[in-house]
Motif scaffolding. Structure first.
Motif, PDB file in Angstrom:
ATOM      1  N   UNK A   1      12.827  -4.458   6.726  1.00 49.76           N
ATOM      2  CA  UNK A   1      12.276  -4.507   8.075  1.00 49.76           C
ATOM      3  C   UNK A   1      13.141  -3.753   9.075  1.00 49.76           C
ATOM      4  N   UNK A   2      12.470  -2.973   9.921  1.00 51.05           N
ATOM      5  CA  UNK A   2      13.076  -2.397  11.121  1.00 51.05           C
ATOM      6  C   UNK A   2      12.682  -3.313  12.273  1.00 51.05           C
ATOM      7  N   UNK A   3      13.650  -4.056  12.807  1.00 44.20           N
ATOM      8  CA  UNK A   3      13.362  -4.990  13.900  1.00 44.20           C
ATOM      9  C   UNK A   3      13.437  -4.215  15.205  1.00 44.20           C
ATOM     10  N   UNK A   4      12.300  -4.098  15.870  1.00 43.36           N
ATOM     11  CA  UNK A   4      12.192  -3.238  17.035  1.00 43.36           C
ATOM     12  C   UNK A   4      12.095  -4.059  18.325  1.00 43.36           C
ATOM     13  N   UNK A   5      12.080  -3.355  19.446  1.00 47.51           N
ATOM     14  CA  UNK A   5      11.946  -3.960  20.770  1.00 47.51           C
ATOM     15  C   UNK A   5      13.081  -4.924  21.101  1.00 47.51           C
TER      16      UNK A   5
ATOM     17  N   UNK B   1      18.383  -3.051  13.035  1.00 47.76           N
ATOM     18  CA  UNK B   1      18.068  -3.711  14.299  1.00 47.76           C
ATOM     19  C   UNK B   1      18.078  -2.659  15.391  1.00 47.76           C
ATOM     20  N   UNK B   2      16.911  -2.413  15.996  1.00 46.95           N
ATOM     21  CA  UNK B   2      16.746  -1.294  16.929  1.00 46.95           C
ATOM     22  C   UNK B   2      16.907  -1.751  18.382  1.00 46.95           C
ATOM     23  N   UNK B   3      18.012  -1.326  18.991  1.00 51.44           N
ATOM     24  CA  UNK B   3      18.300  -1.654  20.383  1.00 51.44           C
ATOM     25  C   UNK B   3      17.829  -0.512  21.273  1.00 51.44           C
ATOM     26  N   UNK B   4      16.944  -0.803  22.218  1.00 54.67           N
ATOM     27  CA  UNK B   4      16.417   0.206  23.131  1.00 54.67           C
ATOM     28  C   UNK B   4      17.406   0.422  24.275  1.00 54.67           C
TER      29      UNK B   4
ATOM     30  N   UNK C   1       8.362 -14.237  11.439  1.00 56.68           N
ATOM     31  CA  UNK C   1       7.747 -13.299  10.485  1.00 56.68           C
ATOM     32  C   UNK C   1       8.811 -12.410   9.859  1.00 56.68           C
ATOM     33  N   UNK C   2       9.811 -12.018  10.648  1.00 53.37           N
ATOM     34  CA  UNK C   2      10.902 -11.187  10.129  1.00 53.37           C
ATOM     35  C   UNK C   2      11.685 -11.949   9.065  1.00 53.37           C
ATOM     36  N   UNK C   3      12.041 -13.180   9.367  1.00 53.97           N
ATOM     37  CA  UNK C   3      12.786 -13.993   8.401  1.00 53.97           C
ATOM     38  C   UNK C   3      11.993 -14.148   7.101  1.00 53.97           C
ATOM     39  N   UNK C   4      10.714 -14.429   7.224  1.00 55.15           N
ATOM     40  CA  UNK C   4       9.888 -14.640   6.039  1.00 55.15           C
ATOM     41  C   UNK C   4       9.728 -13.349   5.245  1.00 55.15           C
TER      42      UNK C   4
ATOM     43  N   UNK D   1       0.816  -1.216   0.000  1.00 53.63           N
ATOM     44  CA  UNK D   1       0.000   0.000   0.000  1.00 53.63           C
ATOM     45  C   UNK D   1       0.850   1.266   0.000  1.00 53.63           C
ATOM     46  N   UNK D   2       2.068   1.182   0.512  1.00 52.31           N
ATOM     47  CA  UNK D   2       2.855   2.394   0.731  1.00 52.31           C
ATOM     48  C   UNK D   2       3.339   3.031  -0.573  1.00 52.31           C
ATOM     49  N   UNK D   3       3.709   2.222  -1.531  1.00 50.96           N
ATOM     50  CA  UNK D   3       4.096   2.699  -2.867  1.00 50.96           C
ATOM     51  C   UNK D   3       5.266   3.691  -2.844  1.00 50.96           C
ATOM     52  N   UNK D   4       6.190   3.461  -1.950  1.00 50.81           N
ATOM     53  CA  UNK D   4       7.429   4.220  -1.908  1.00 50.81           C
ATOM     54  C   UNK D   4       8.563   3.219  -1.653  1.00 50.81           C
ATOM     55  N   UNK D   5       9.794   3.499  -2.146  1.00 43.82           N
ATOM     56  CA  UNK D   5      10.871   2.522  -1.978  1.00 43.82           C
ATOM     57  C   UNK D   5      11.539   2.565  -0.612  1.00 43.82           C
ATOM     58  N   UNK D   6      11.264   3.608   0.186  1.00 45.63           N
ATOM     59  CA  UNK D   6      12.050   3.824   1.409  1.00 45.63           C
ATOM     60  C   UNK D   6      11.219   3.693   2.679  1.00 45.63           C
ATOM     61  N   UNK D   7      10.487   2.563   2.770  1.00 40.79           N
ATOM     62  CA  UNK D   7       9.716   2.265   3.974  1.00 40.79           C
ATOM     63  C   UNK D   7      10.257   1.029   4.669  1.00 40.79           C
ATOM     64  N   UNK D   8      10.531   1.168   5.956  1.00 40.84           N
ATOM     65  CA  UNK D   8      10.783   0.021   6.818  1.00 40.84           C
ATOM     66  C   UNK D   8       9.480  -0.325   7.538  1.00 40.84           C
ATOM     67  N   UNK D   9       9.099  -1.589   7.501  1.00 38.13           N
ATOM     68  CA  UNK D   9       8.013  -2.083   8.338  1.00 38.13           C
ATOM     69  C   UNK D   9       8.626  -2.481   9.676  1.00 38.13           C
ATOM     70  N   UNK D  10       8.052  -1.976  10.762  1.00 34.01           N
ATOM     71  CA  UNK D  10       8.571  -2.301  12.087  1.00 34.01           C
ATOM     72  C   UNK D  10       7.880  -3.558  12.626  1.00 34.01           C
TER      73      UNK D  10
END
Length: 361
Positions: free
Chosen positions: A160-164, A199-202, A149-152, A130-139
């Motif tokens: 993918x932006x891997x959060x938490x 990979x997002x480290x809090x 789900x991330x691997x797939x 739906x986003x239709x832009x090349x520069x989107x990370x799904x979190x």
């Protein structure tokens, strides 16, 4: 040279942890890009809840979309995607100039799906299309349930932006999921250079959790120690034979991102997690107030040591006080997932209230 520009020279990207329609309409985000070298953006339910509930900039769209029958999550994602598409367009020149390595925006899937890998993947695919832009990370959260789900998603070519992520072990699991997805692409003859990940480290939540139970000499040191230890593992992975094989096939490295970098302790420096987390090939995503503080009186601290520096020594001191970083890290991830769910529910509640209120006018 501004402190924010110095970070760019040191090969660290500075992203903004905020988005609102007001920032877009008033040109604030564009100014941050031009003046403060902001080169990406992250969002979450809390950010959108605040933006929608505390301004009138969404009112016209809410009325129009509600009249077309949109409500709940469907209404939210339409508002959020509209905002993030505009932000993505502002970052597109950076995205192209850096060969897609920078200039990203991030949108989180529903936290209610955090423990359902199959539905998480389906939602990631829906938003990606739906986003239709090349520069989107799904979190997607790097929980036990989120990792498949991330691997797939990586295998299917979704960035993918891997959060938490809280512990070095969480980071390793996230990196493994990314590499497994790439290796599966390689085995099927699919290109690797079209997929990206962070990979997002809090960080700051470690110090908030221990603020009142450690002596002053150890306050606000745990998050940075965890980051240093994780950075060593990150560099080791990029030097590994396994990664080098993927890199030889043009795979993009999964960059390490410092998240939750707003100072929680009012007695500590308001730029604590910027000046102390400078490292090449990393990203620091900062709240707006932290960005403005660093732009005003930023200091460039020492570059993070490749070997983790004093991380193990600091962690040992915490363990002597009975603070088990493994146990605490798991607790923080669980609490983080629960907080995201609560924020999501608050967001949908606020949106419902605002839609009802606007219908009365």
């Amino acid at each position: 040279m501004k402190p924010t520009q110095k970070l760019r020279e040191l090969r660290q990207s500075l992203w903004l942890d905020n988005i609102s329609r007001e920032m877009l309409e008033k040109g604030i985000l564009k100014r941050y890009i031009d003046e403060y070298s902001i080169s990406g953006l992250t969002s979450n339910p809390t950010i959108f809840d605040h933006a929608i509930a505390h301004s009138h900039f969404y009112d016209k769209s809410i009325v129009e979309l509600s009249s077309r029958g949109l409500e709940g999550e469907e209404l939210f994602f339409k508002l959020a995607i509209d905002d993030l598409q505009r932000a993505a367009d502002l970052f597109l020149p950076i995205h192209e100039q850096t060969s897609r390595k920078d200039g990203w925006v991030s949108l989180e899937i529903s936290p209610l799906l955090a423990y359902d890998a199959e539905k998480t993947l389906l939602e990631a695919k829906r938003i990606h299309e739906a986003f239709q832009r090349p520069n989107l990370f799904i979190k997607i959260p790097g929980t036990k349930e989120g990792l498949p789900a991330i691997e797939e998603a990586i295998f299917e070519g979704i960035s993918i932006n891997i959060t938490l992520l809280f512990t070095p072990e969480h980071y390793k699991e996230a990196a493994e999921a990314y590499m497994r997805g790439l290796e599966r692409r390689l085995s099927k003859g699919l290109p690797l250079d079209t997929v990206f990940s962070v990979a997002s480290l809090f960080v700051s939540r470690w110090d908030k959790a221990t603020m009142n139970i450690v002596p002053d000499s150890l306050k606000n040191k745990l998050g940075i120690a965890i980051a240093k230890k994780t950075y060593k593992i990150y560099r080791d992975l990029l030097d590994s034979a396994r990664w080098n094989l993927l890199a030889h096939k043009k795979a993009n490295p999964q960059l390490l991102l410092w998240a939750s970098t707003g100072t929680k302790d009012p007695q500590a420096s308001d730029i604590l997690y910027v000046k102390n987390l400078i490292a090449p090939d990393t990203i620091n995503t900062v709240p707006e107030e932290t960005l403005l503080a660093f732009a005003d009186h930023g200091q460039i601290g020492e570059i993070l040591p490749r070997d983790g520096g004093d991380a193990e020594n600091i962690l040992a001191q915490y363990r002597q006080l009975g603070i088990d970083d493994q146990v605490l890290g798991q607790r923080l991830q669980k609490e983080g997932a629960e907080a995201f769910i609560n924020s999501w529910k608050d967001l949908l509640s606020s949106l419902k209230q605002k839609s009802s209120l606007l219908k009365t006018f």
